[in-house]
Design a protein around this motif. Structure first.
Motif, PDB file in Angstrom:
ATOM      1  N   GLY A 130      73.234  51.521  73.982  1.00 30.34           N
ATOM      2  CA  GLY A 130      73.228  52.921  74.426  1.00 30.34           C
ATOM      3  C   GLY A 130      73.562  53.889  73.312  1.00 30.34           C
ATOM      4  O   GLY A 130      73.189  53.705  72.160  1.00 30.34           O
ATOM      5  N   GLU A 137      66.610  55.540  77.029  1.00 28.51           N
ATOM      6  CA  GLU A 137      66.963  54.132  77.181  1.00 28.51           C
ATOM      7  C   GLU A 137      67.745  53.911  78.473  1.00 28.51           C
ATOM      8  O   GLU A 137      68.327  54.861  79.031  1.00 28.51           O
ATOM      9  CB  GLU A 137      67.790  53.667  75.950  1.00 28.51           C
ATOM     10  CG  GLU A 137      68.191  52.205  75.953  1.00 28.51           C
ATOM     11  CD  GLU A 137      67.014  51.230  76.134  1.00 28.51           C
ATOM     12  OE1 GLU A 137      66.180  51.438  77.037  1.00 28.51           O
ATOM     13  OE2 GLU A 137      66.957  50.243  75.396  1.00 28.51           O
ATOM     14  N   TYR A 178      77.497  43.754  72.899  1.00 23.99           N
ATOM     15  CA  TYR A 178      77.282  42.697  73.891  1.00 23.99           C
ATOM     16  C   TYR A 178      78.482  41.751  73.927  1.00 23.99           C
ATOM     17  O   TYR A 178      78.903  41.295  74.981  1.00 23.99           O
ATOM     18  CB  TYR A 178      75.997  41.916  73.583  1.00 23.99           C
ATOM     19  CG  TYR A 178      74.726  42.688  73.896  1.00 23.99           C
ATOM     20  CD1 TYR A 178      74.346  42.936  75.206  1.00 23.99           C
ATOM     21  CD2 TYR A 178      73.912  43.163  72.878  1.00 23.99           C
ATOM     22  CE1 TYR A 178      73.184  43.643  75.505  1.00 23.99           C
ATOM     23  CE2 TYR A 178      72.744  43.865  73.157  1.00 23.99           C
ATOM     24  CZ  TYR A 178      72.382  44.102  74.478  1.00 23.99           C
ATOM     25  OH  TYR A 178      71.233  44.803  74.774  1.00 23.99           O
ATOM     26  N   ARG A 183      74.527  40.277  85.226  1.00 20.40           N
ATOM     27  CA  ARG A 183      73.289  40.629  84.527  1.00 20.40           C
ATOM     28  C   ARG A 183      72.494  39.372  84.188  1.00 20.40           C
ATOM     29  O   ARG A 183      71.266  39.332  84.285  1.00 20.40           O
ATOM     30  CB  ARG A 183      73.650  41.382  83.248  1.00 20.40           C
ATOM     31  CG  ARG A 183      72.723  42.521  83.001  1.00 20.40           C
ATOM     32  CD  ARG A 183      73.097  43.419  81.911  1.00 20.40           C
ATOM     33  NE  ARG A 183      71.953  44.288  81.707  1.00 20.40           N
ATOM     34  CZ  ARG A 183      71.237  44.331  80.619  1.00 20.40           C
ATOM     35  NH1 ARG A 183      71.560  43.589  79.583  1.00 20.40           N
ATOM     36  NH2 ARG A 183      70.190  45.116  80.541  1.00 20.40           N
ATOM     37  N   LYS A 204      68.823  39.932  85.798  1.00 15.49           N
ATOM     38  CA  LYS A 204      68.824  41.074  84.874  1.00 15.49           C
ATOM     39  C   LYS A 204      67.980  42.241  85.393  1.00 15.49           C
ATOM     40  O   LYS A 204      68.316  43.400  85.179  1.00 15.49           O
ATOM     41  CB  LYS A 204      68.299  40.599  83.511  1.00 15.49           C
ATOM     42  CG  LYS A 204      68.605  41.537  82.371  1.00 15.49           C
ATOM     43  CD  LYS A 204      68.245  40.901  81.034  1.00 15.49           C
ATOM     44  CE  LYS A 204      68.332  41.886  79.896  1.00 15.49           C
ATOM     45  NZ  LYS A 204      67.841  41.353  78.627  1.00 15.49           N
ATOM     46  N   TYR A 215      67.104  47.729  85.262  1.00 18.72           N
ATOM     47  CA  TYR A 215      65.657  47.848  85.044  1.00 18.72           C
ATOM     48  C   TYR A 215      65.013  48.401  86.307  1.00 18.72           C
ATOM     49  O   TYR A 215      64.152  49.275  86.254  1.00 18.72           O
ATOM     50  CB  TYR A 215      65.050  46.495  84.663  1.00 18.72           C
ATOM     51  CG  TYR A 215      65.260  46.174  83.198  1.00 18.72           C
ATOM     52  CD1 TYR A 215      64.287  46.455  82.267  1.00 18.72           C
ATOM     53  CD2 TYR A 215      66.466  45.628  82.743  1.00 18.72           C
ATOM     54  CE1 TYR A 215      64.474  46.189  80.917  1.00 18.72           C
ATOM     55  CE2 TYR A 215      66.672  45.359  81.400  1.00 18.72           C
ATOM     56  CZ  TYR A 215      65.666  45.651  80.488  1.00 18.72           C
ATOM     57  OH  TYR A 215      65.866  45.401  79.151  1.00 18.72           O
ATOM     58  N   ARG A 256      64.241  49.667  73.536  1.00 13.22           N
ATOM     59  CA  ARG A 256      63.935  48.291  73.940  1.00 13.22           C
ATOM     60  C   ARG A 256      63.657  48.166  75.445  1.00 13.22           C
ATOM     61  O   ARG A 256      62.570  47.749  75.840  1.00 13.22           O
ATOM     62  CB  ARG A 256      65.078  47.363  73.536  1.00 13.22           C
ATOM     63  CG  ARG A 256      64.807  45.919  73.945  1.00 13.22           C
ATOM     64  CD  ARG A 256      65.517  44.938  73.088  1.00 13.22           C
ATOM     65  NE  ARG A 256      66.965  45.032  73.242  1.00 13.22           N
ATOM     66  CZ  ARG A 256      67.815  44.261  72.569  1.00 13.22           C
ATOM     67  NH1 ARG A 256      67.346  43.368  71.702  1.00 13.22           N
ATOM     68  NH2 ARG A 256      69.106  44.387  72.739  1.00 13.22           N
ATOM     69  N   ARG A 287      59.994  47.987  77.411  1.00 16.55           N
ATOM     70  CA  ARG A 287      59.637  46.821  78.251  1.00 16.55           C
ATOM     71  C   ARG A 287      59.026  47.305  79.556  1.00 16.55           C
ATOM     72  O   ARG A 287      58.045  46.746  80.048  1.00 16.55           O
ATOM     73  CB  ARG A 287      60.902  46.003  78.558  1.00 16.55           C
ATOM     74  CG  ARG A 287      61.343  45.152  77.405  1.00 16.55           C
ATOM     75  CD  ARG A 287      62.667  44.487  77.708  1.00 16.55           C
ATOM     76  NE  ARG A 287      63.045  43.600  76.623  1.00 16.55           N
ATOM     77  CZ  ARG A 287      64.291  43.300  76.313  1.00 16.55           C
ATOM     78  NH1 ARG A 287      65.306  43.794  77.015  1.00 16.55           N
ATOM     79  NH2 ARG A 287      64.545  42.476  75.322  1.00 16.55           N
TER      80      ARG A 287
HETATM   81  O1  F6P Z   1      70.456  47.378  71.780  1.00 11.86           O
HETATM   82  C1  F6P Z   1      69.518  48.350  71.912  1.00 11.86           C
HETATM   83  C2  F6P Z   1      69.200  48.690  73.355  1.00 11.86           C
HETATM   84  O2  F6P Z   1      68.165  49.619  73.320  1.00 11.86           O
HETATM   85  C3  F6P Z   1      70.391  49.219  74.185  1.00 11.86           C
HETATM   86  O3  F6P Z   1      70.648  50.578  74.040  1.00 11.86           O
HETATM   87  C4  F6P Z   1      70.003  48.829  75.589  1.00 11.86           C
HETATM   88  O4  F6P Z   1      71.105  48.809  76.476  1.00 11.86           O
HETATM   89  C5  F6P Z   1      69.404  47.460  75.330  1.00 11.86           C
HETATM   90  O5  F6P Z   1      68.746  47.524  74.079  1.00 11.86           O
HETATM   91  C6  F6P Z   1      68.408  47.026  76.388  1.00 11.86           C
HETATM   92  O6  F6P Z   1      68.110  45.652  76.243  1.00 11.86           O
HETATM   93  P1  F6P Z   1      68.750  44.548  77.224  1.00 11.86           P
HETATM   94  O7  F6P Z   1      68.364  44.981  78.607  1.00 11.86           O
HETATM   95  O8  F6P Z   1      68.115  43.269  76.817  1.00 11.86           O
HETATM   96  O9  F6P Z   1      70.233  44.556  77.078  1.00 11.86           O
END
Ligand code: F6P
Length: 404
Positions: A228, A288, A299, A313, A317, A328, A358, A362
């Motif tokens: 974030g 995002e 993480y 998660r 997820k 998502y 990211r 997706r």
């Molecule tokens: O790490 C970059 C990022 O864009 C974060 O800001 C976001 O929370 C994450 O990737 C999303 O990817 P995932 O859902 O796999 O955690």
């Protein structure tokens, strides 16, 4: 009996996607070897009348002189369309507002040799209308006015059209299209309308000639595996943005859609600099995933300090939403809206670029390529490659490309 020739008459207020829809229909019909041509009143007006006709009063229904000029232009196009079908044309598309009942009755009376299909484009999303206006007022005919004056003038023009506007209602063959969501709102089709199966499919298909889905360059948060936030690009990230700019320098990219975050805008800026005419359009829809209480955490930290988040998660997820944040699943609606906005605003332009994140990317990718929902949160979205998509009604191409 089915007539194998057809008139399509576009209907709608200005900046409602009529021309884009007309071009999409023409291109797709031609791809199916059906001879189709557009007769656009605005283009003819600009060609025929040397004086500037962009000022609002030209569209005042009480201005007898200009009404007569506009009617004359409409007539010329109707006759040209008629001649086109008389010769070897198959589908003539009349592109104009055709806003009043009176105008449409006149069209039906004159075009009595083949069936007429009316297509009304509707879009009441004010934000989209305003952004589309920005593109309209970049036409040379507005060059003598400031941006504010041009906007005010065009809005006045729209009000004049609203004052005579009558939605489709009694026309024998008619389609009401939500042109932003490419959704048919109402349809009434007489049997005589040929090609309607094809036409309907074209209307509801999202068409993208060349779509580039790019992730922002590397950020300071990326280096620390933190999620974030609103971190800027590292030197490496800036170099990635420059490499992208070089890669796209000889492609024409009129609009770059980004999120509202610094990292996507910083990635877009060098690309814009190497383009002749390019605007960055930051959309909140492409932000995002909001990780709520976990924003800014790494993480590893989430795993150690909020193990329930990590485990939930991991279990599901796609459907899991961060405490006070999104999942998502809750991004579905806004990403969908963002895609529709980007396609609508790009119009018939060949190249569309989206610079996102990211998780956001997706979701964008999953709109175009089939993935089971549970696999969407794992789609590979690297920092140093981008996705290229080309999608029309009968062809889909999907590639991952390197830009360095
Ligand atoms: O790490 C970059 C990022 O864009 C974060 O800001 C976001 O929370 C994450 O990737 C999303 O990817 P995932 O859902 O796999 O955690």
């Amino acid at each position: 009996m089915t007539d194998h020739k057809l008139y399509i008459v576009m209907v709608g207020l200005p900046v409602r996607g009529k021309s884009v829809t007309a071009i999409k229909l023409r291109d797709n019909l031609r791809r199916d070897s059906i001879k189709a041509r557009i007769f656009n009143n605005g283009d003819l007006r600009r060609k025929m009348i040397p004086n500037n006709t962009s000022y609002a009063e030209f569209y005042d229904p009480k201005n007898k002189e200009s009404v007569a000029i506009r009617e004359k232009i409409a007539m010329i196009n109707l006759h040209r369309a008629k001649r086109y079908l008389k010769k070897n044309g198959t589908v003539a598309i009349l592109d104009a507002t055709n806003a009043s009942l009176e105008r449409r009755e006149g069209i039906e009376t004159l075009l009595n040799d083949h069936p007429v299909l009316f297509i009304e484009c509707i879009n009441n999303d004010q934000e989209i209308v305003n952004t589309s206006l920005l593109r309209k007022i970049s036409l040379p005919e507005f060059a003598h006015l400031t941006r504010e004056e041009s906007m005010a003038s065009f809005n006045q023009r729209i009000s004049y059209y609203e004052s005579i506007y009558s939605p489709l209602d009694k026309e024998k063959s008619r389609v009401k299209l939500d042109s932003l969501h490419t959704k048919i709102l109402e349809e009434e089709i007489a049997d005589e309308i040929s090609f309607y199966d094809q036409i309907r499919d074209f209307l509801v298909t999202d068409t993208v000639k060349n779509l580039y889905i790019i992730r922002h360059g590397e950020t300071y948060f990326n280096l620390e595996n933190r999620i974030g936030g609103n971190s800027g690009l590292t030197d490496n990230g800036k170099a990635q943005a420059k490499a992208l700019a070089k890669y796209f320098a000889n492609k024409d990219i009129p609009l770059i859609f980004t999120s509202q975050r610094k990292r996507t805008i910083q990635t877009a800026e060098p690309i814009k600099e190497r383009q002749k005419n390019c605007t960055i359009v930051p959309l909140a829809e492409f932000n995002e995933i909001n990780s709520g209480l976990c924003e800014g955490m790494s993480y590893e930290k989430i795993r150690e300090e909020m193990s329930q988040v990590y485990l939930a998660r991991k279990r599901d997820k796609y459907n899991y939403a961060y405490p006070e944040g999104e999942g998502y699943i809750s991004m579905e609606e806004r990403i969908e809206r963002g895609i529709k906005k980007a396609l609508y605003l790009s119009g018939p332009s060949g190249n569309i670029m989206i610079i996102g994140h990211r998780a956001a990317n997706r979701m964008i990718l999953s709109h175009f390529l089939y993935r089971r929902k549970e696999d969407v949160p794992y789609i590979y979205v690297p920092l140093d490659k981008f996705y290229y998509i080309s999608a029309t009604q009968n062809r889909k191409l999907f590639q991952q490309k390197r830009y360095q």
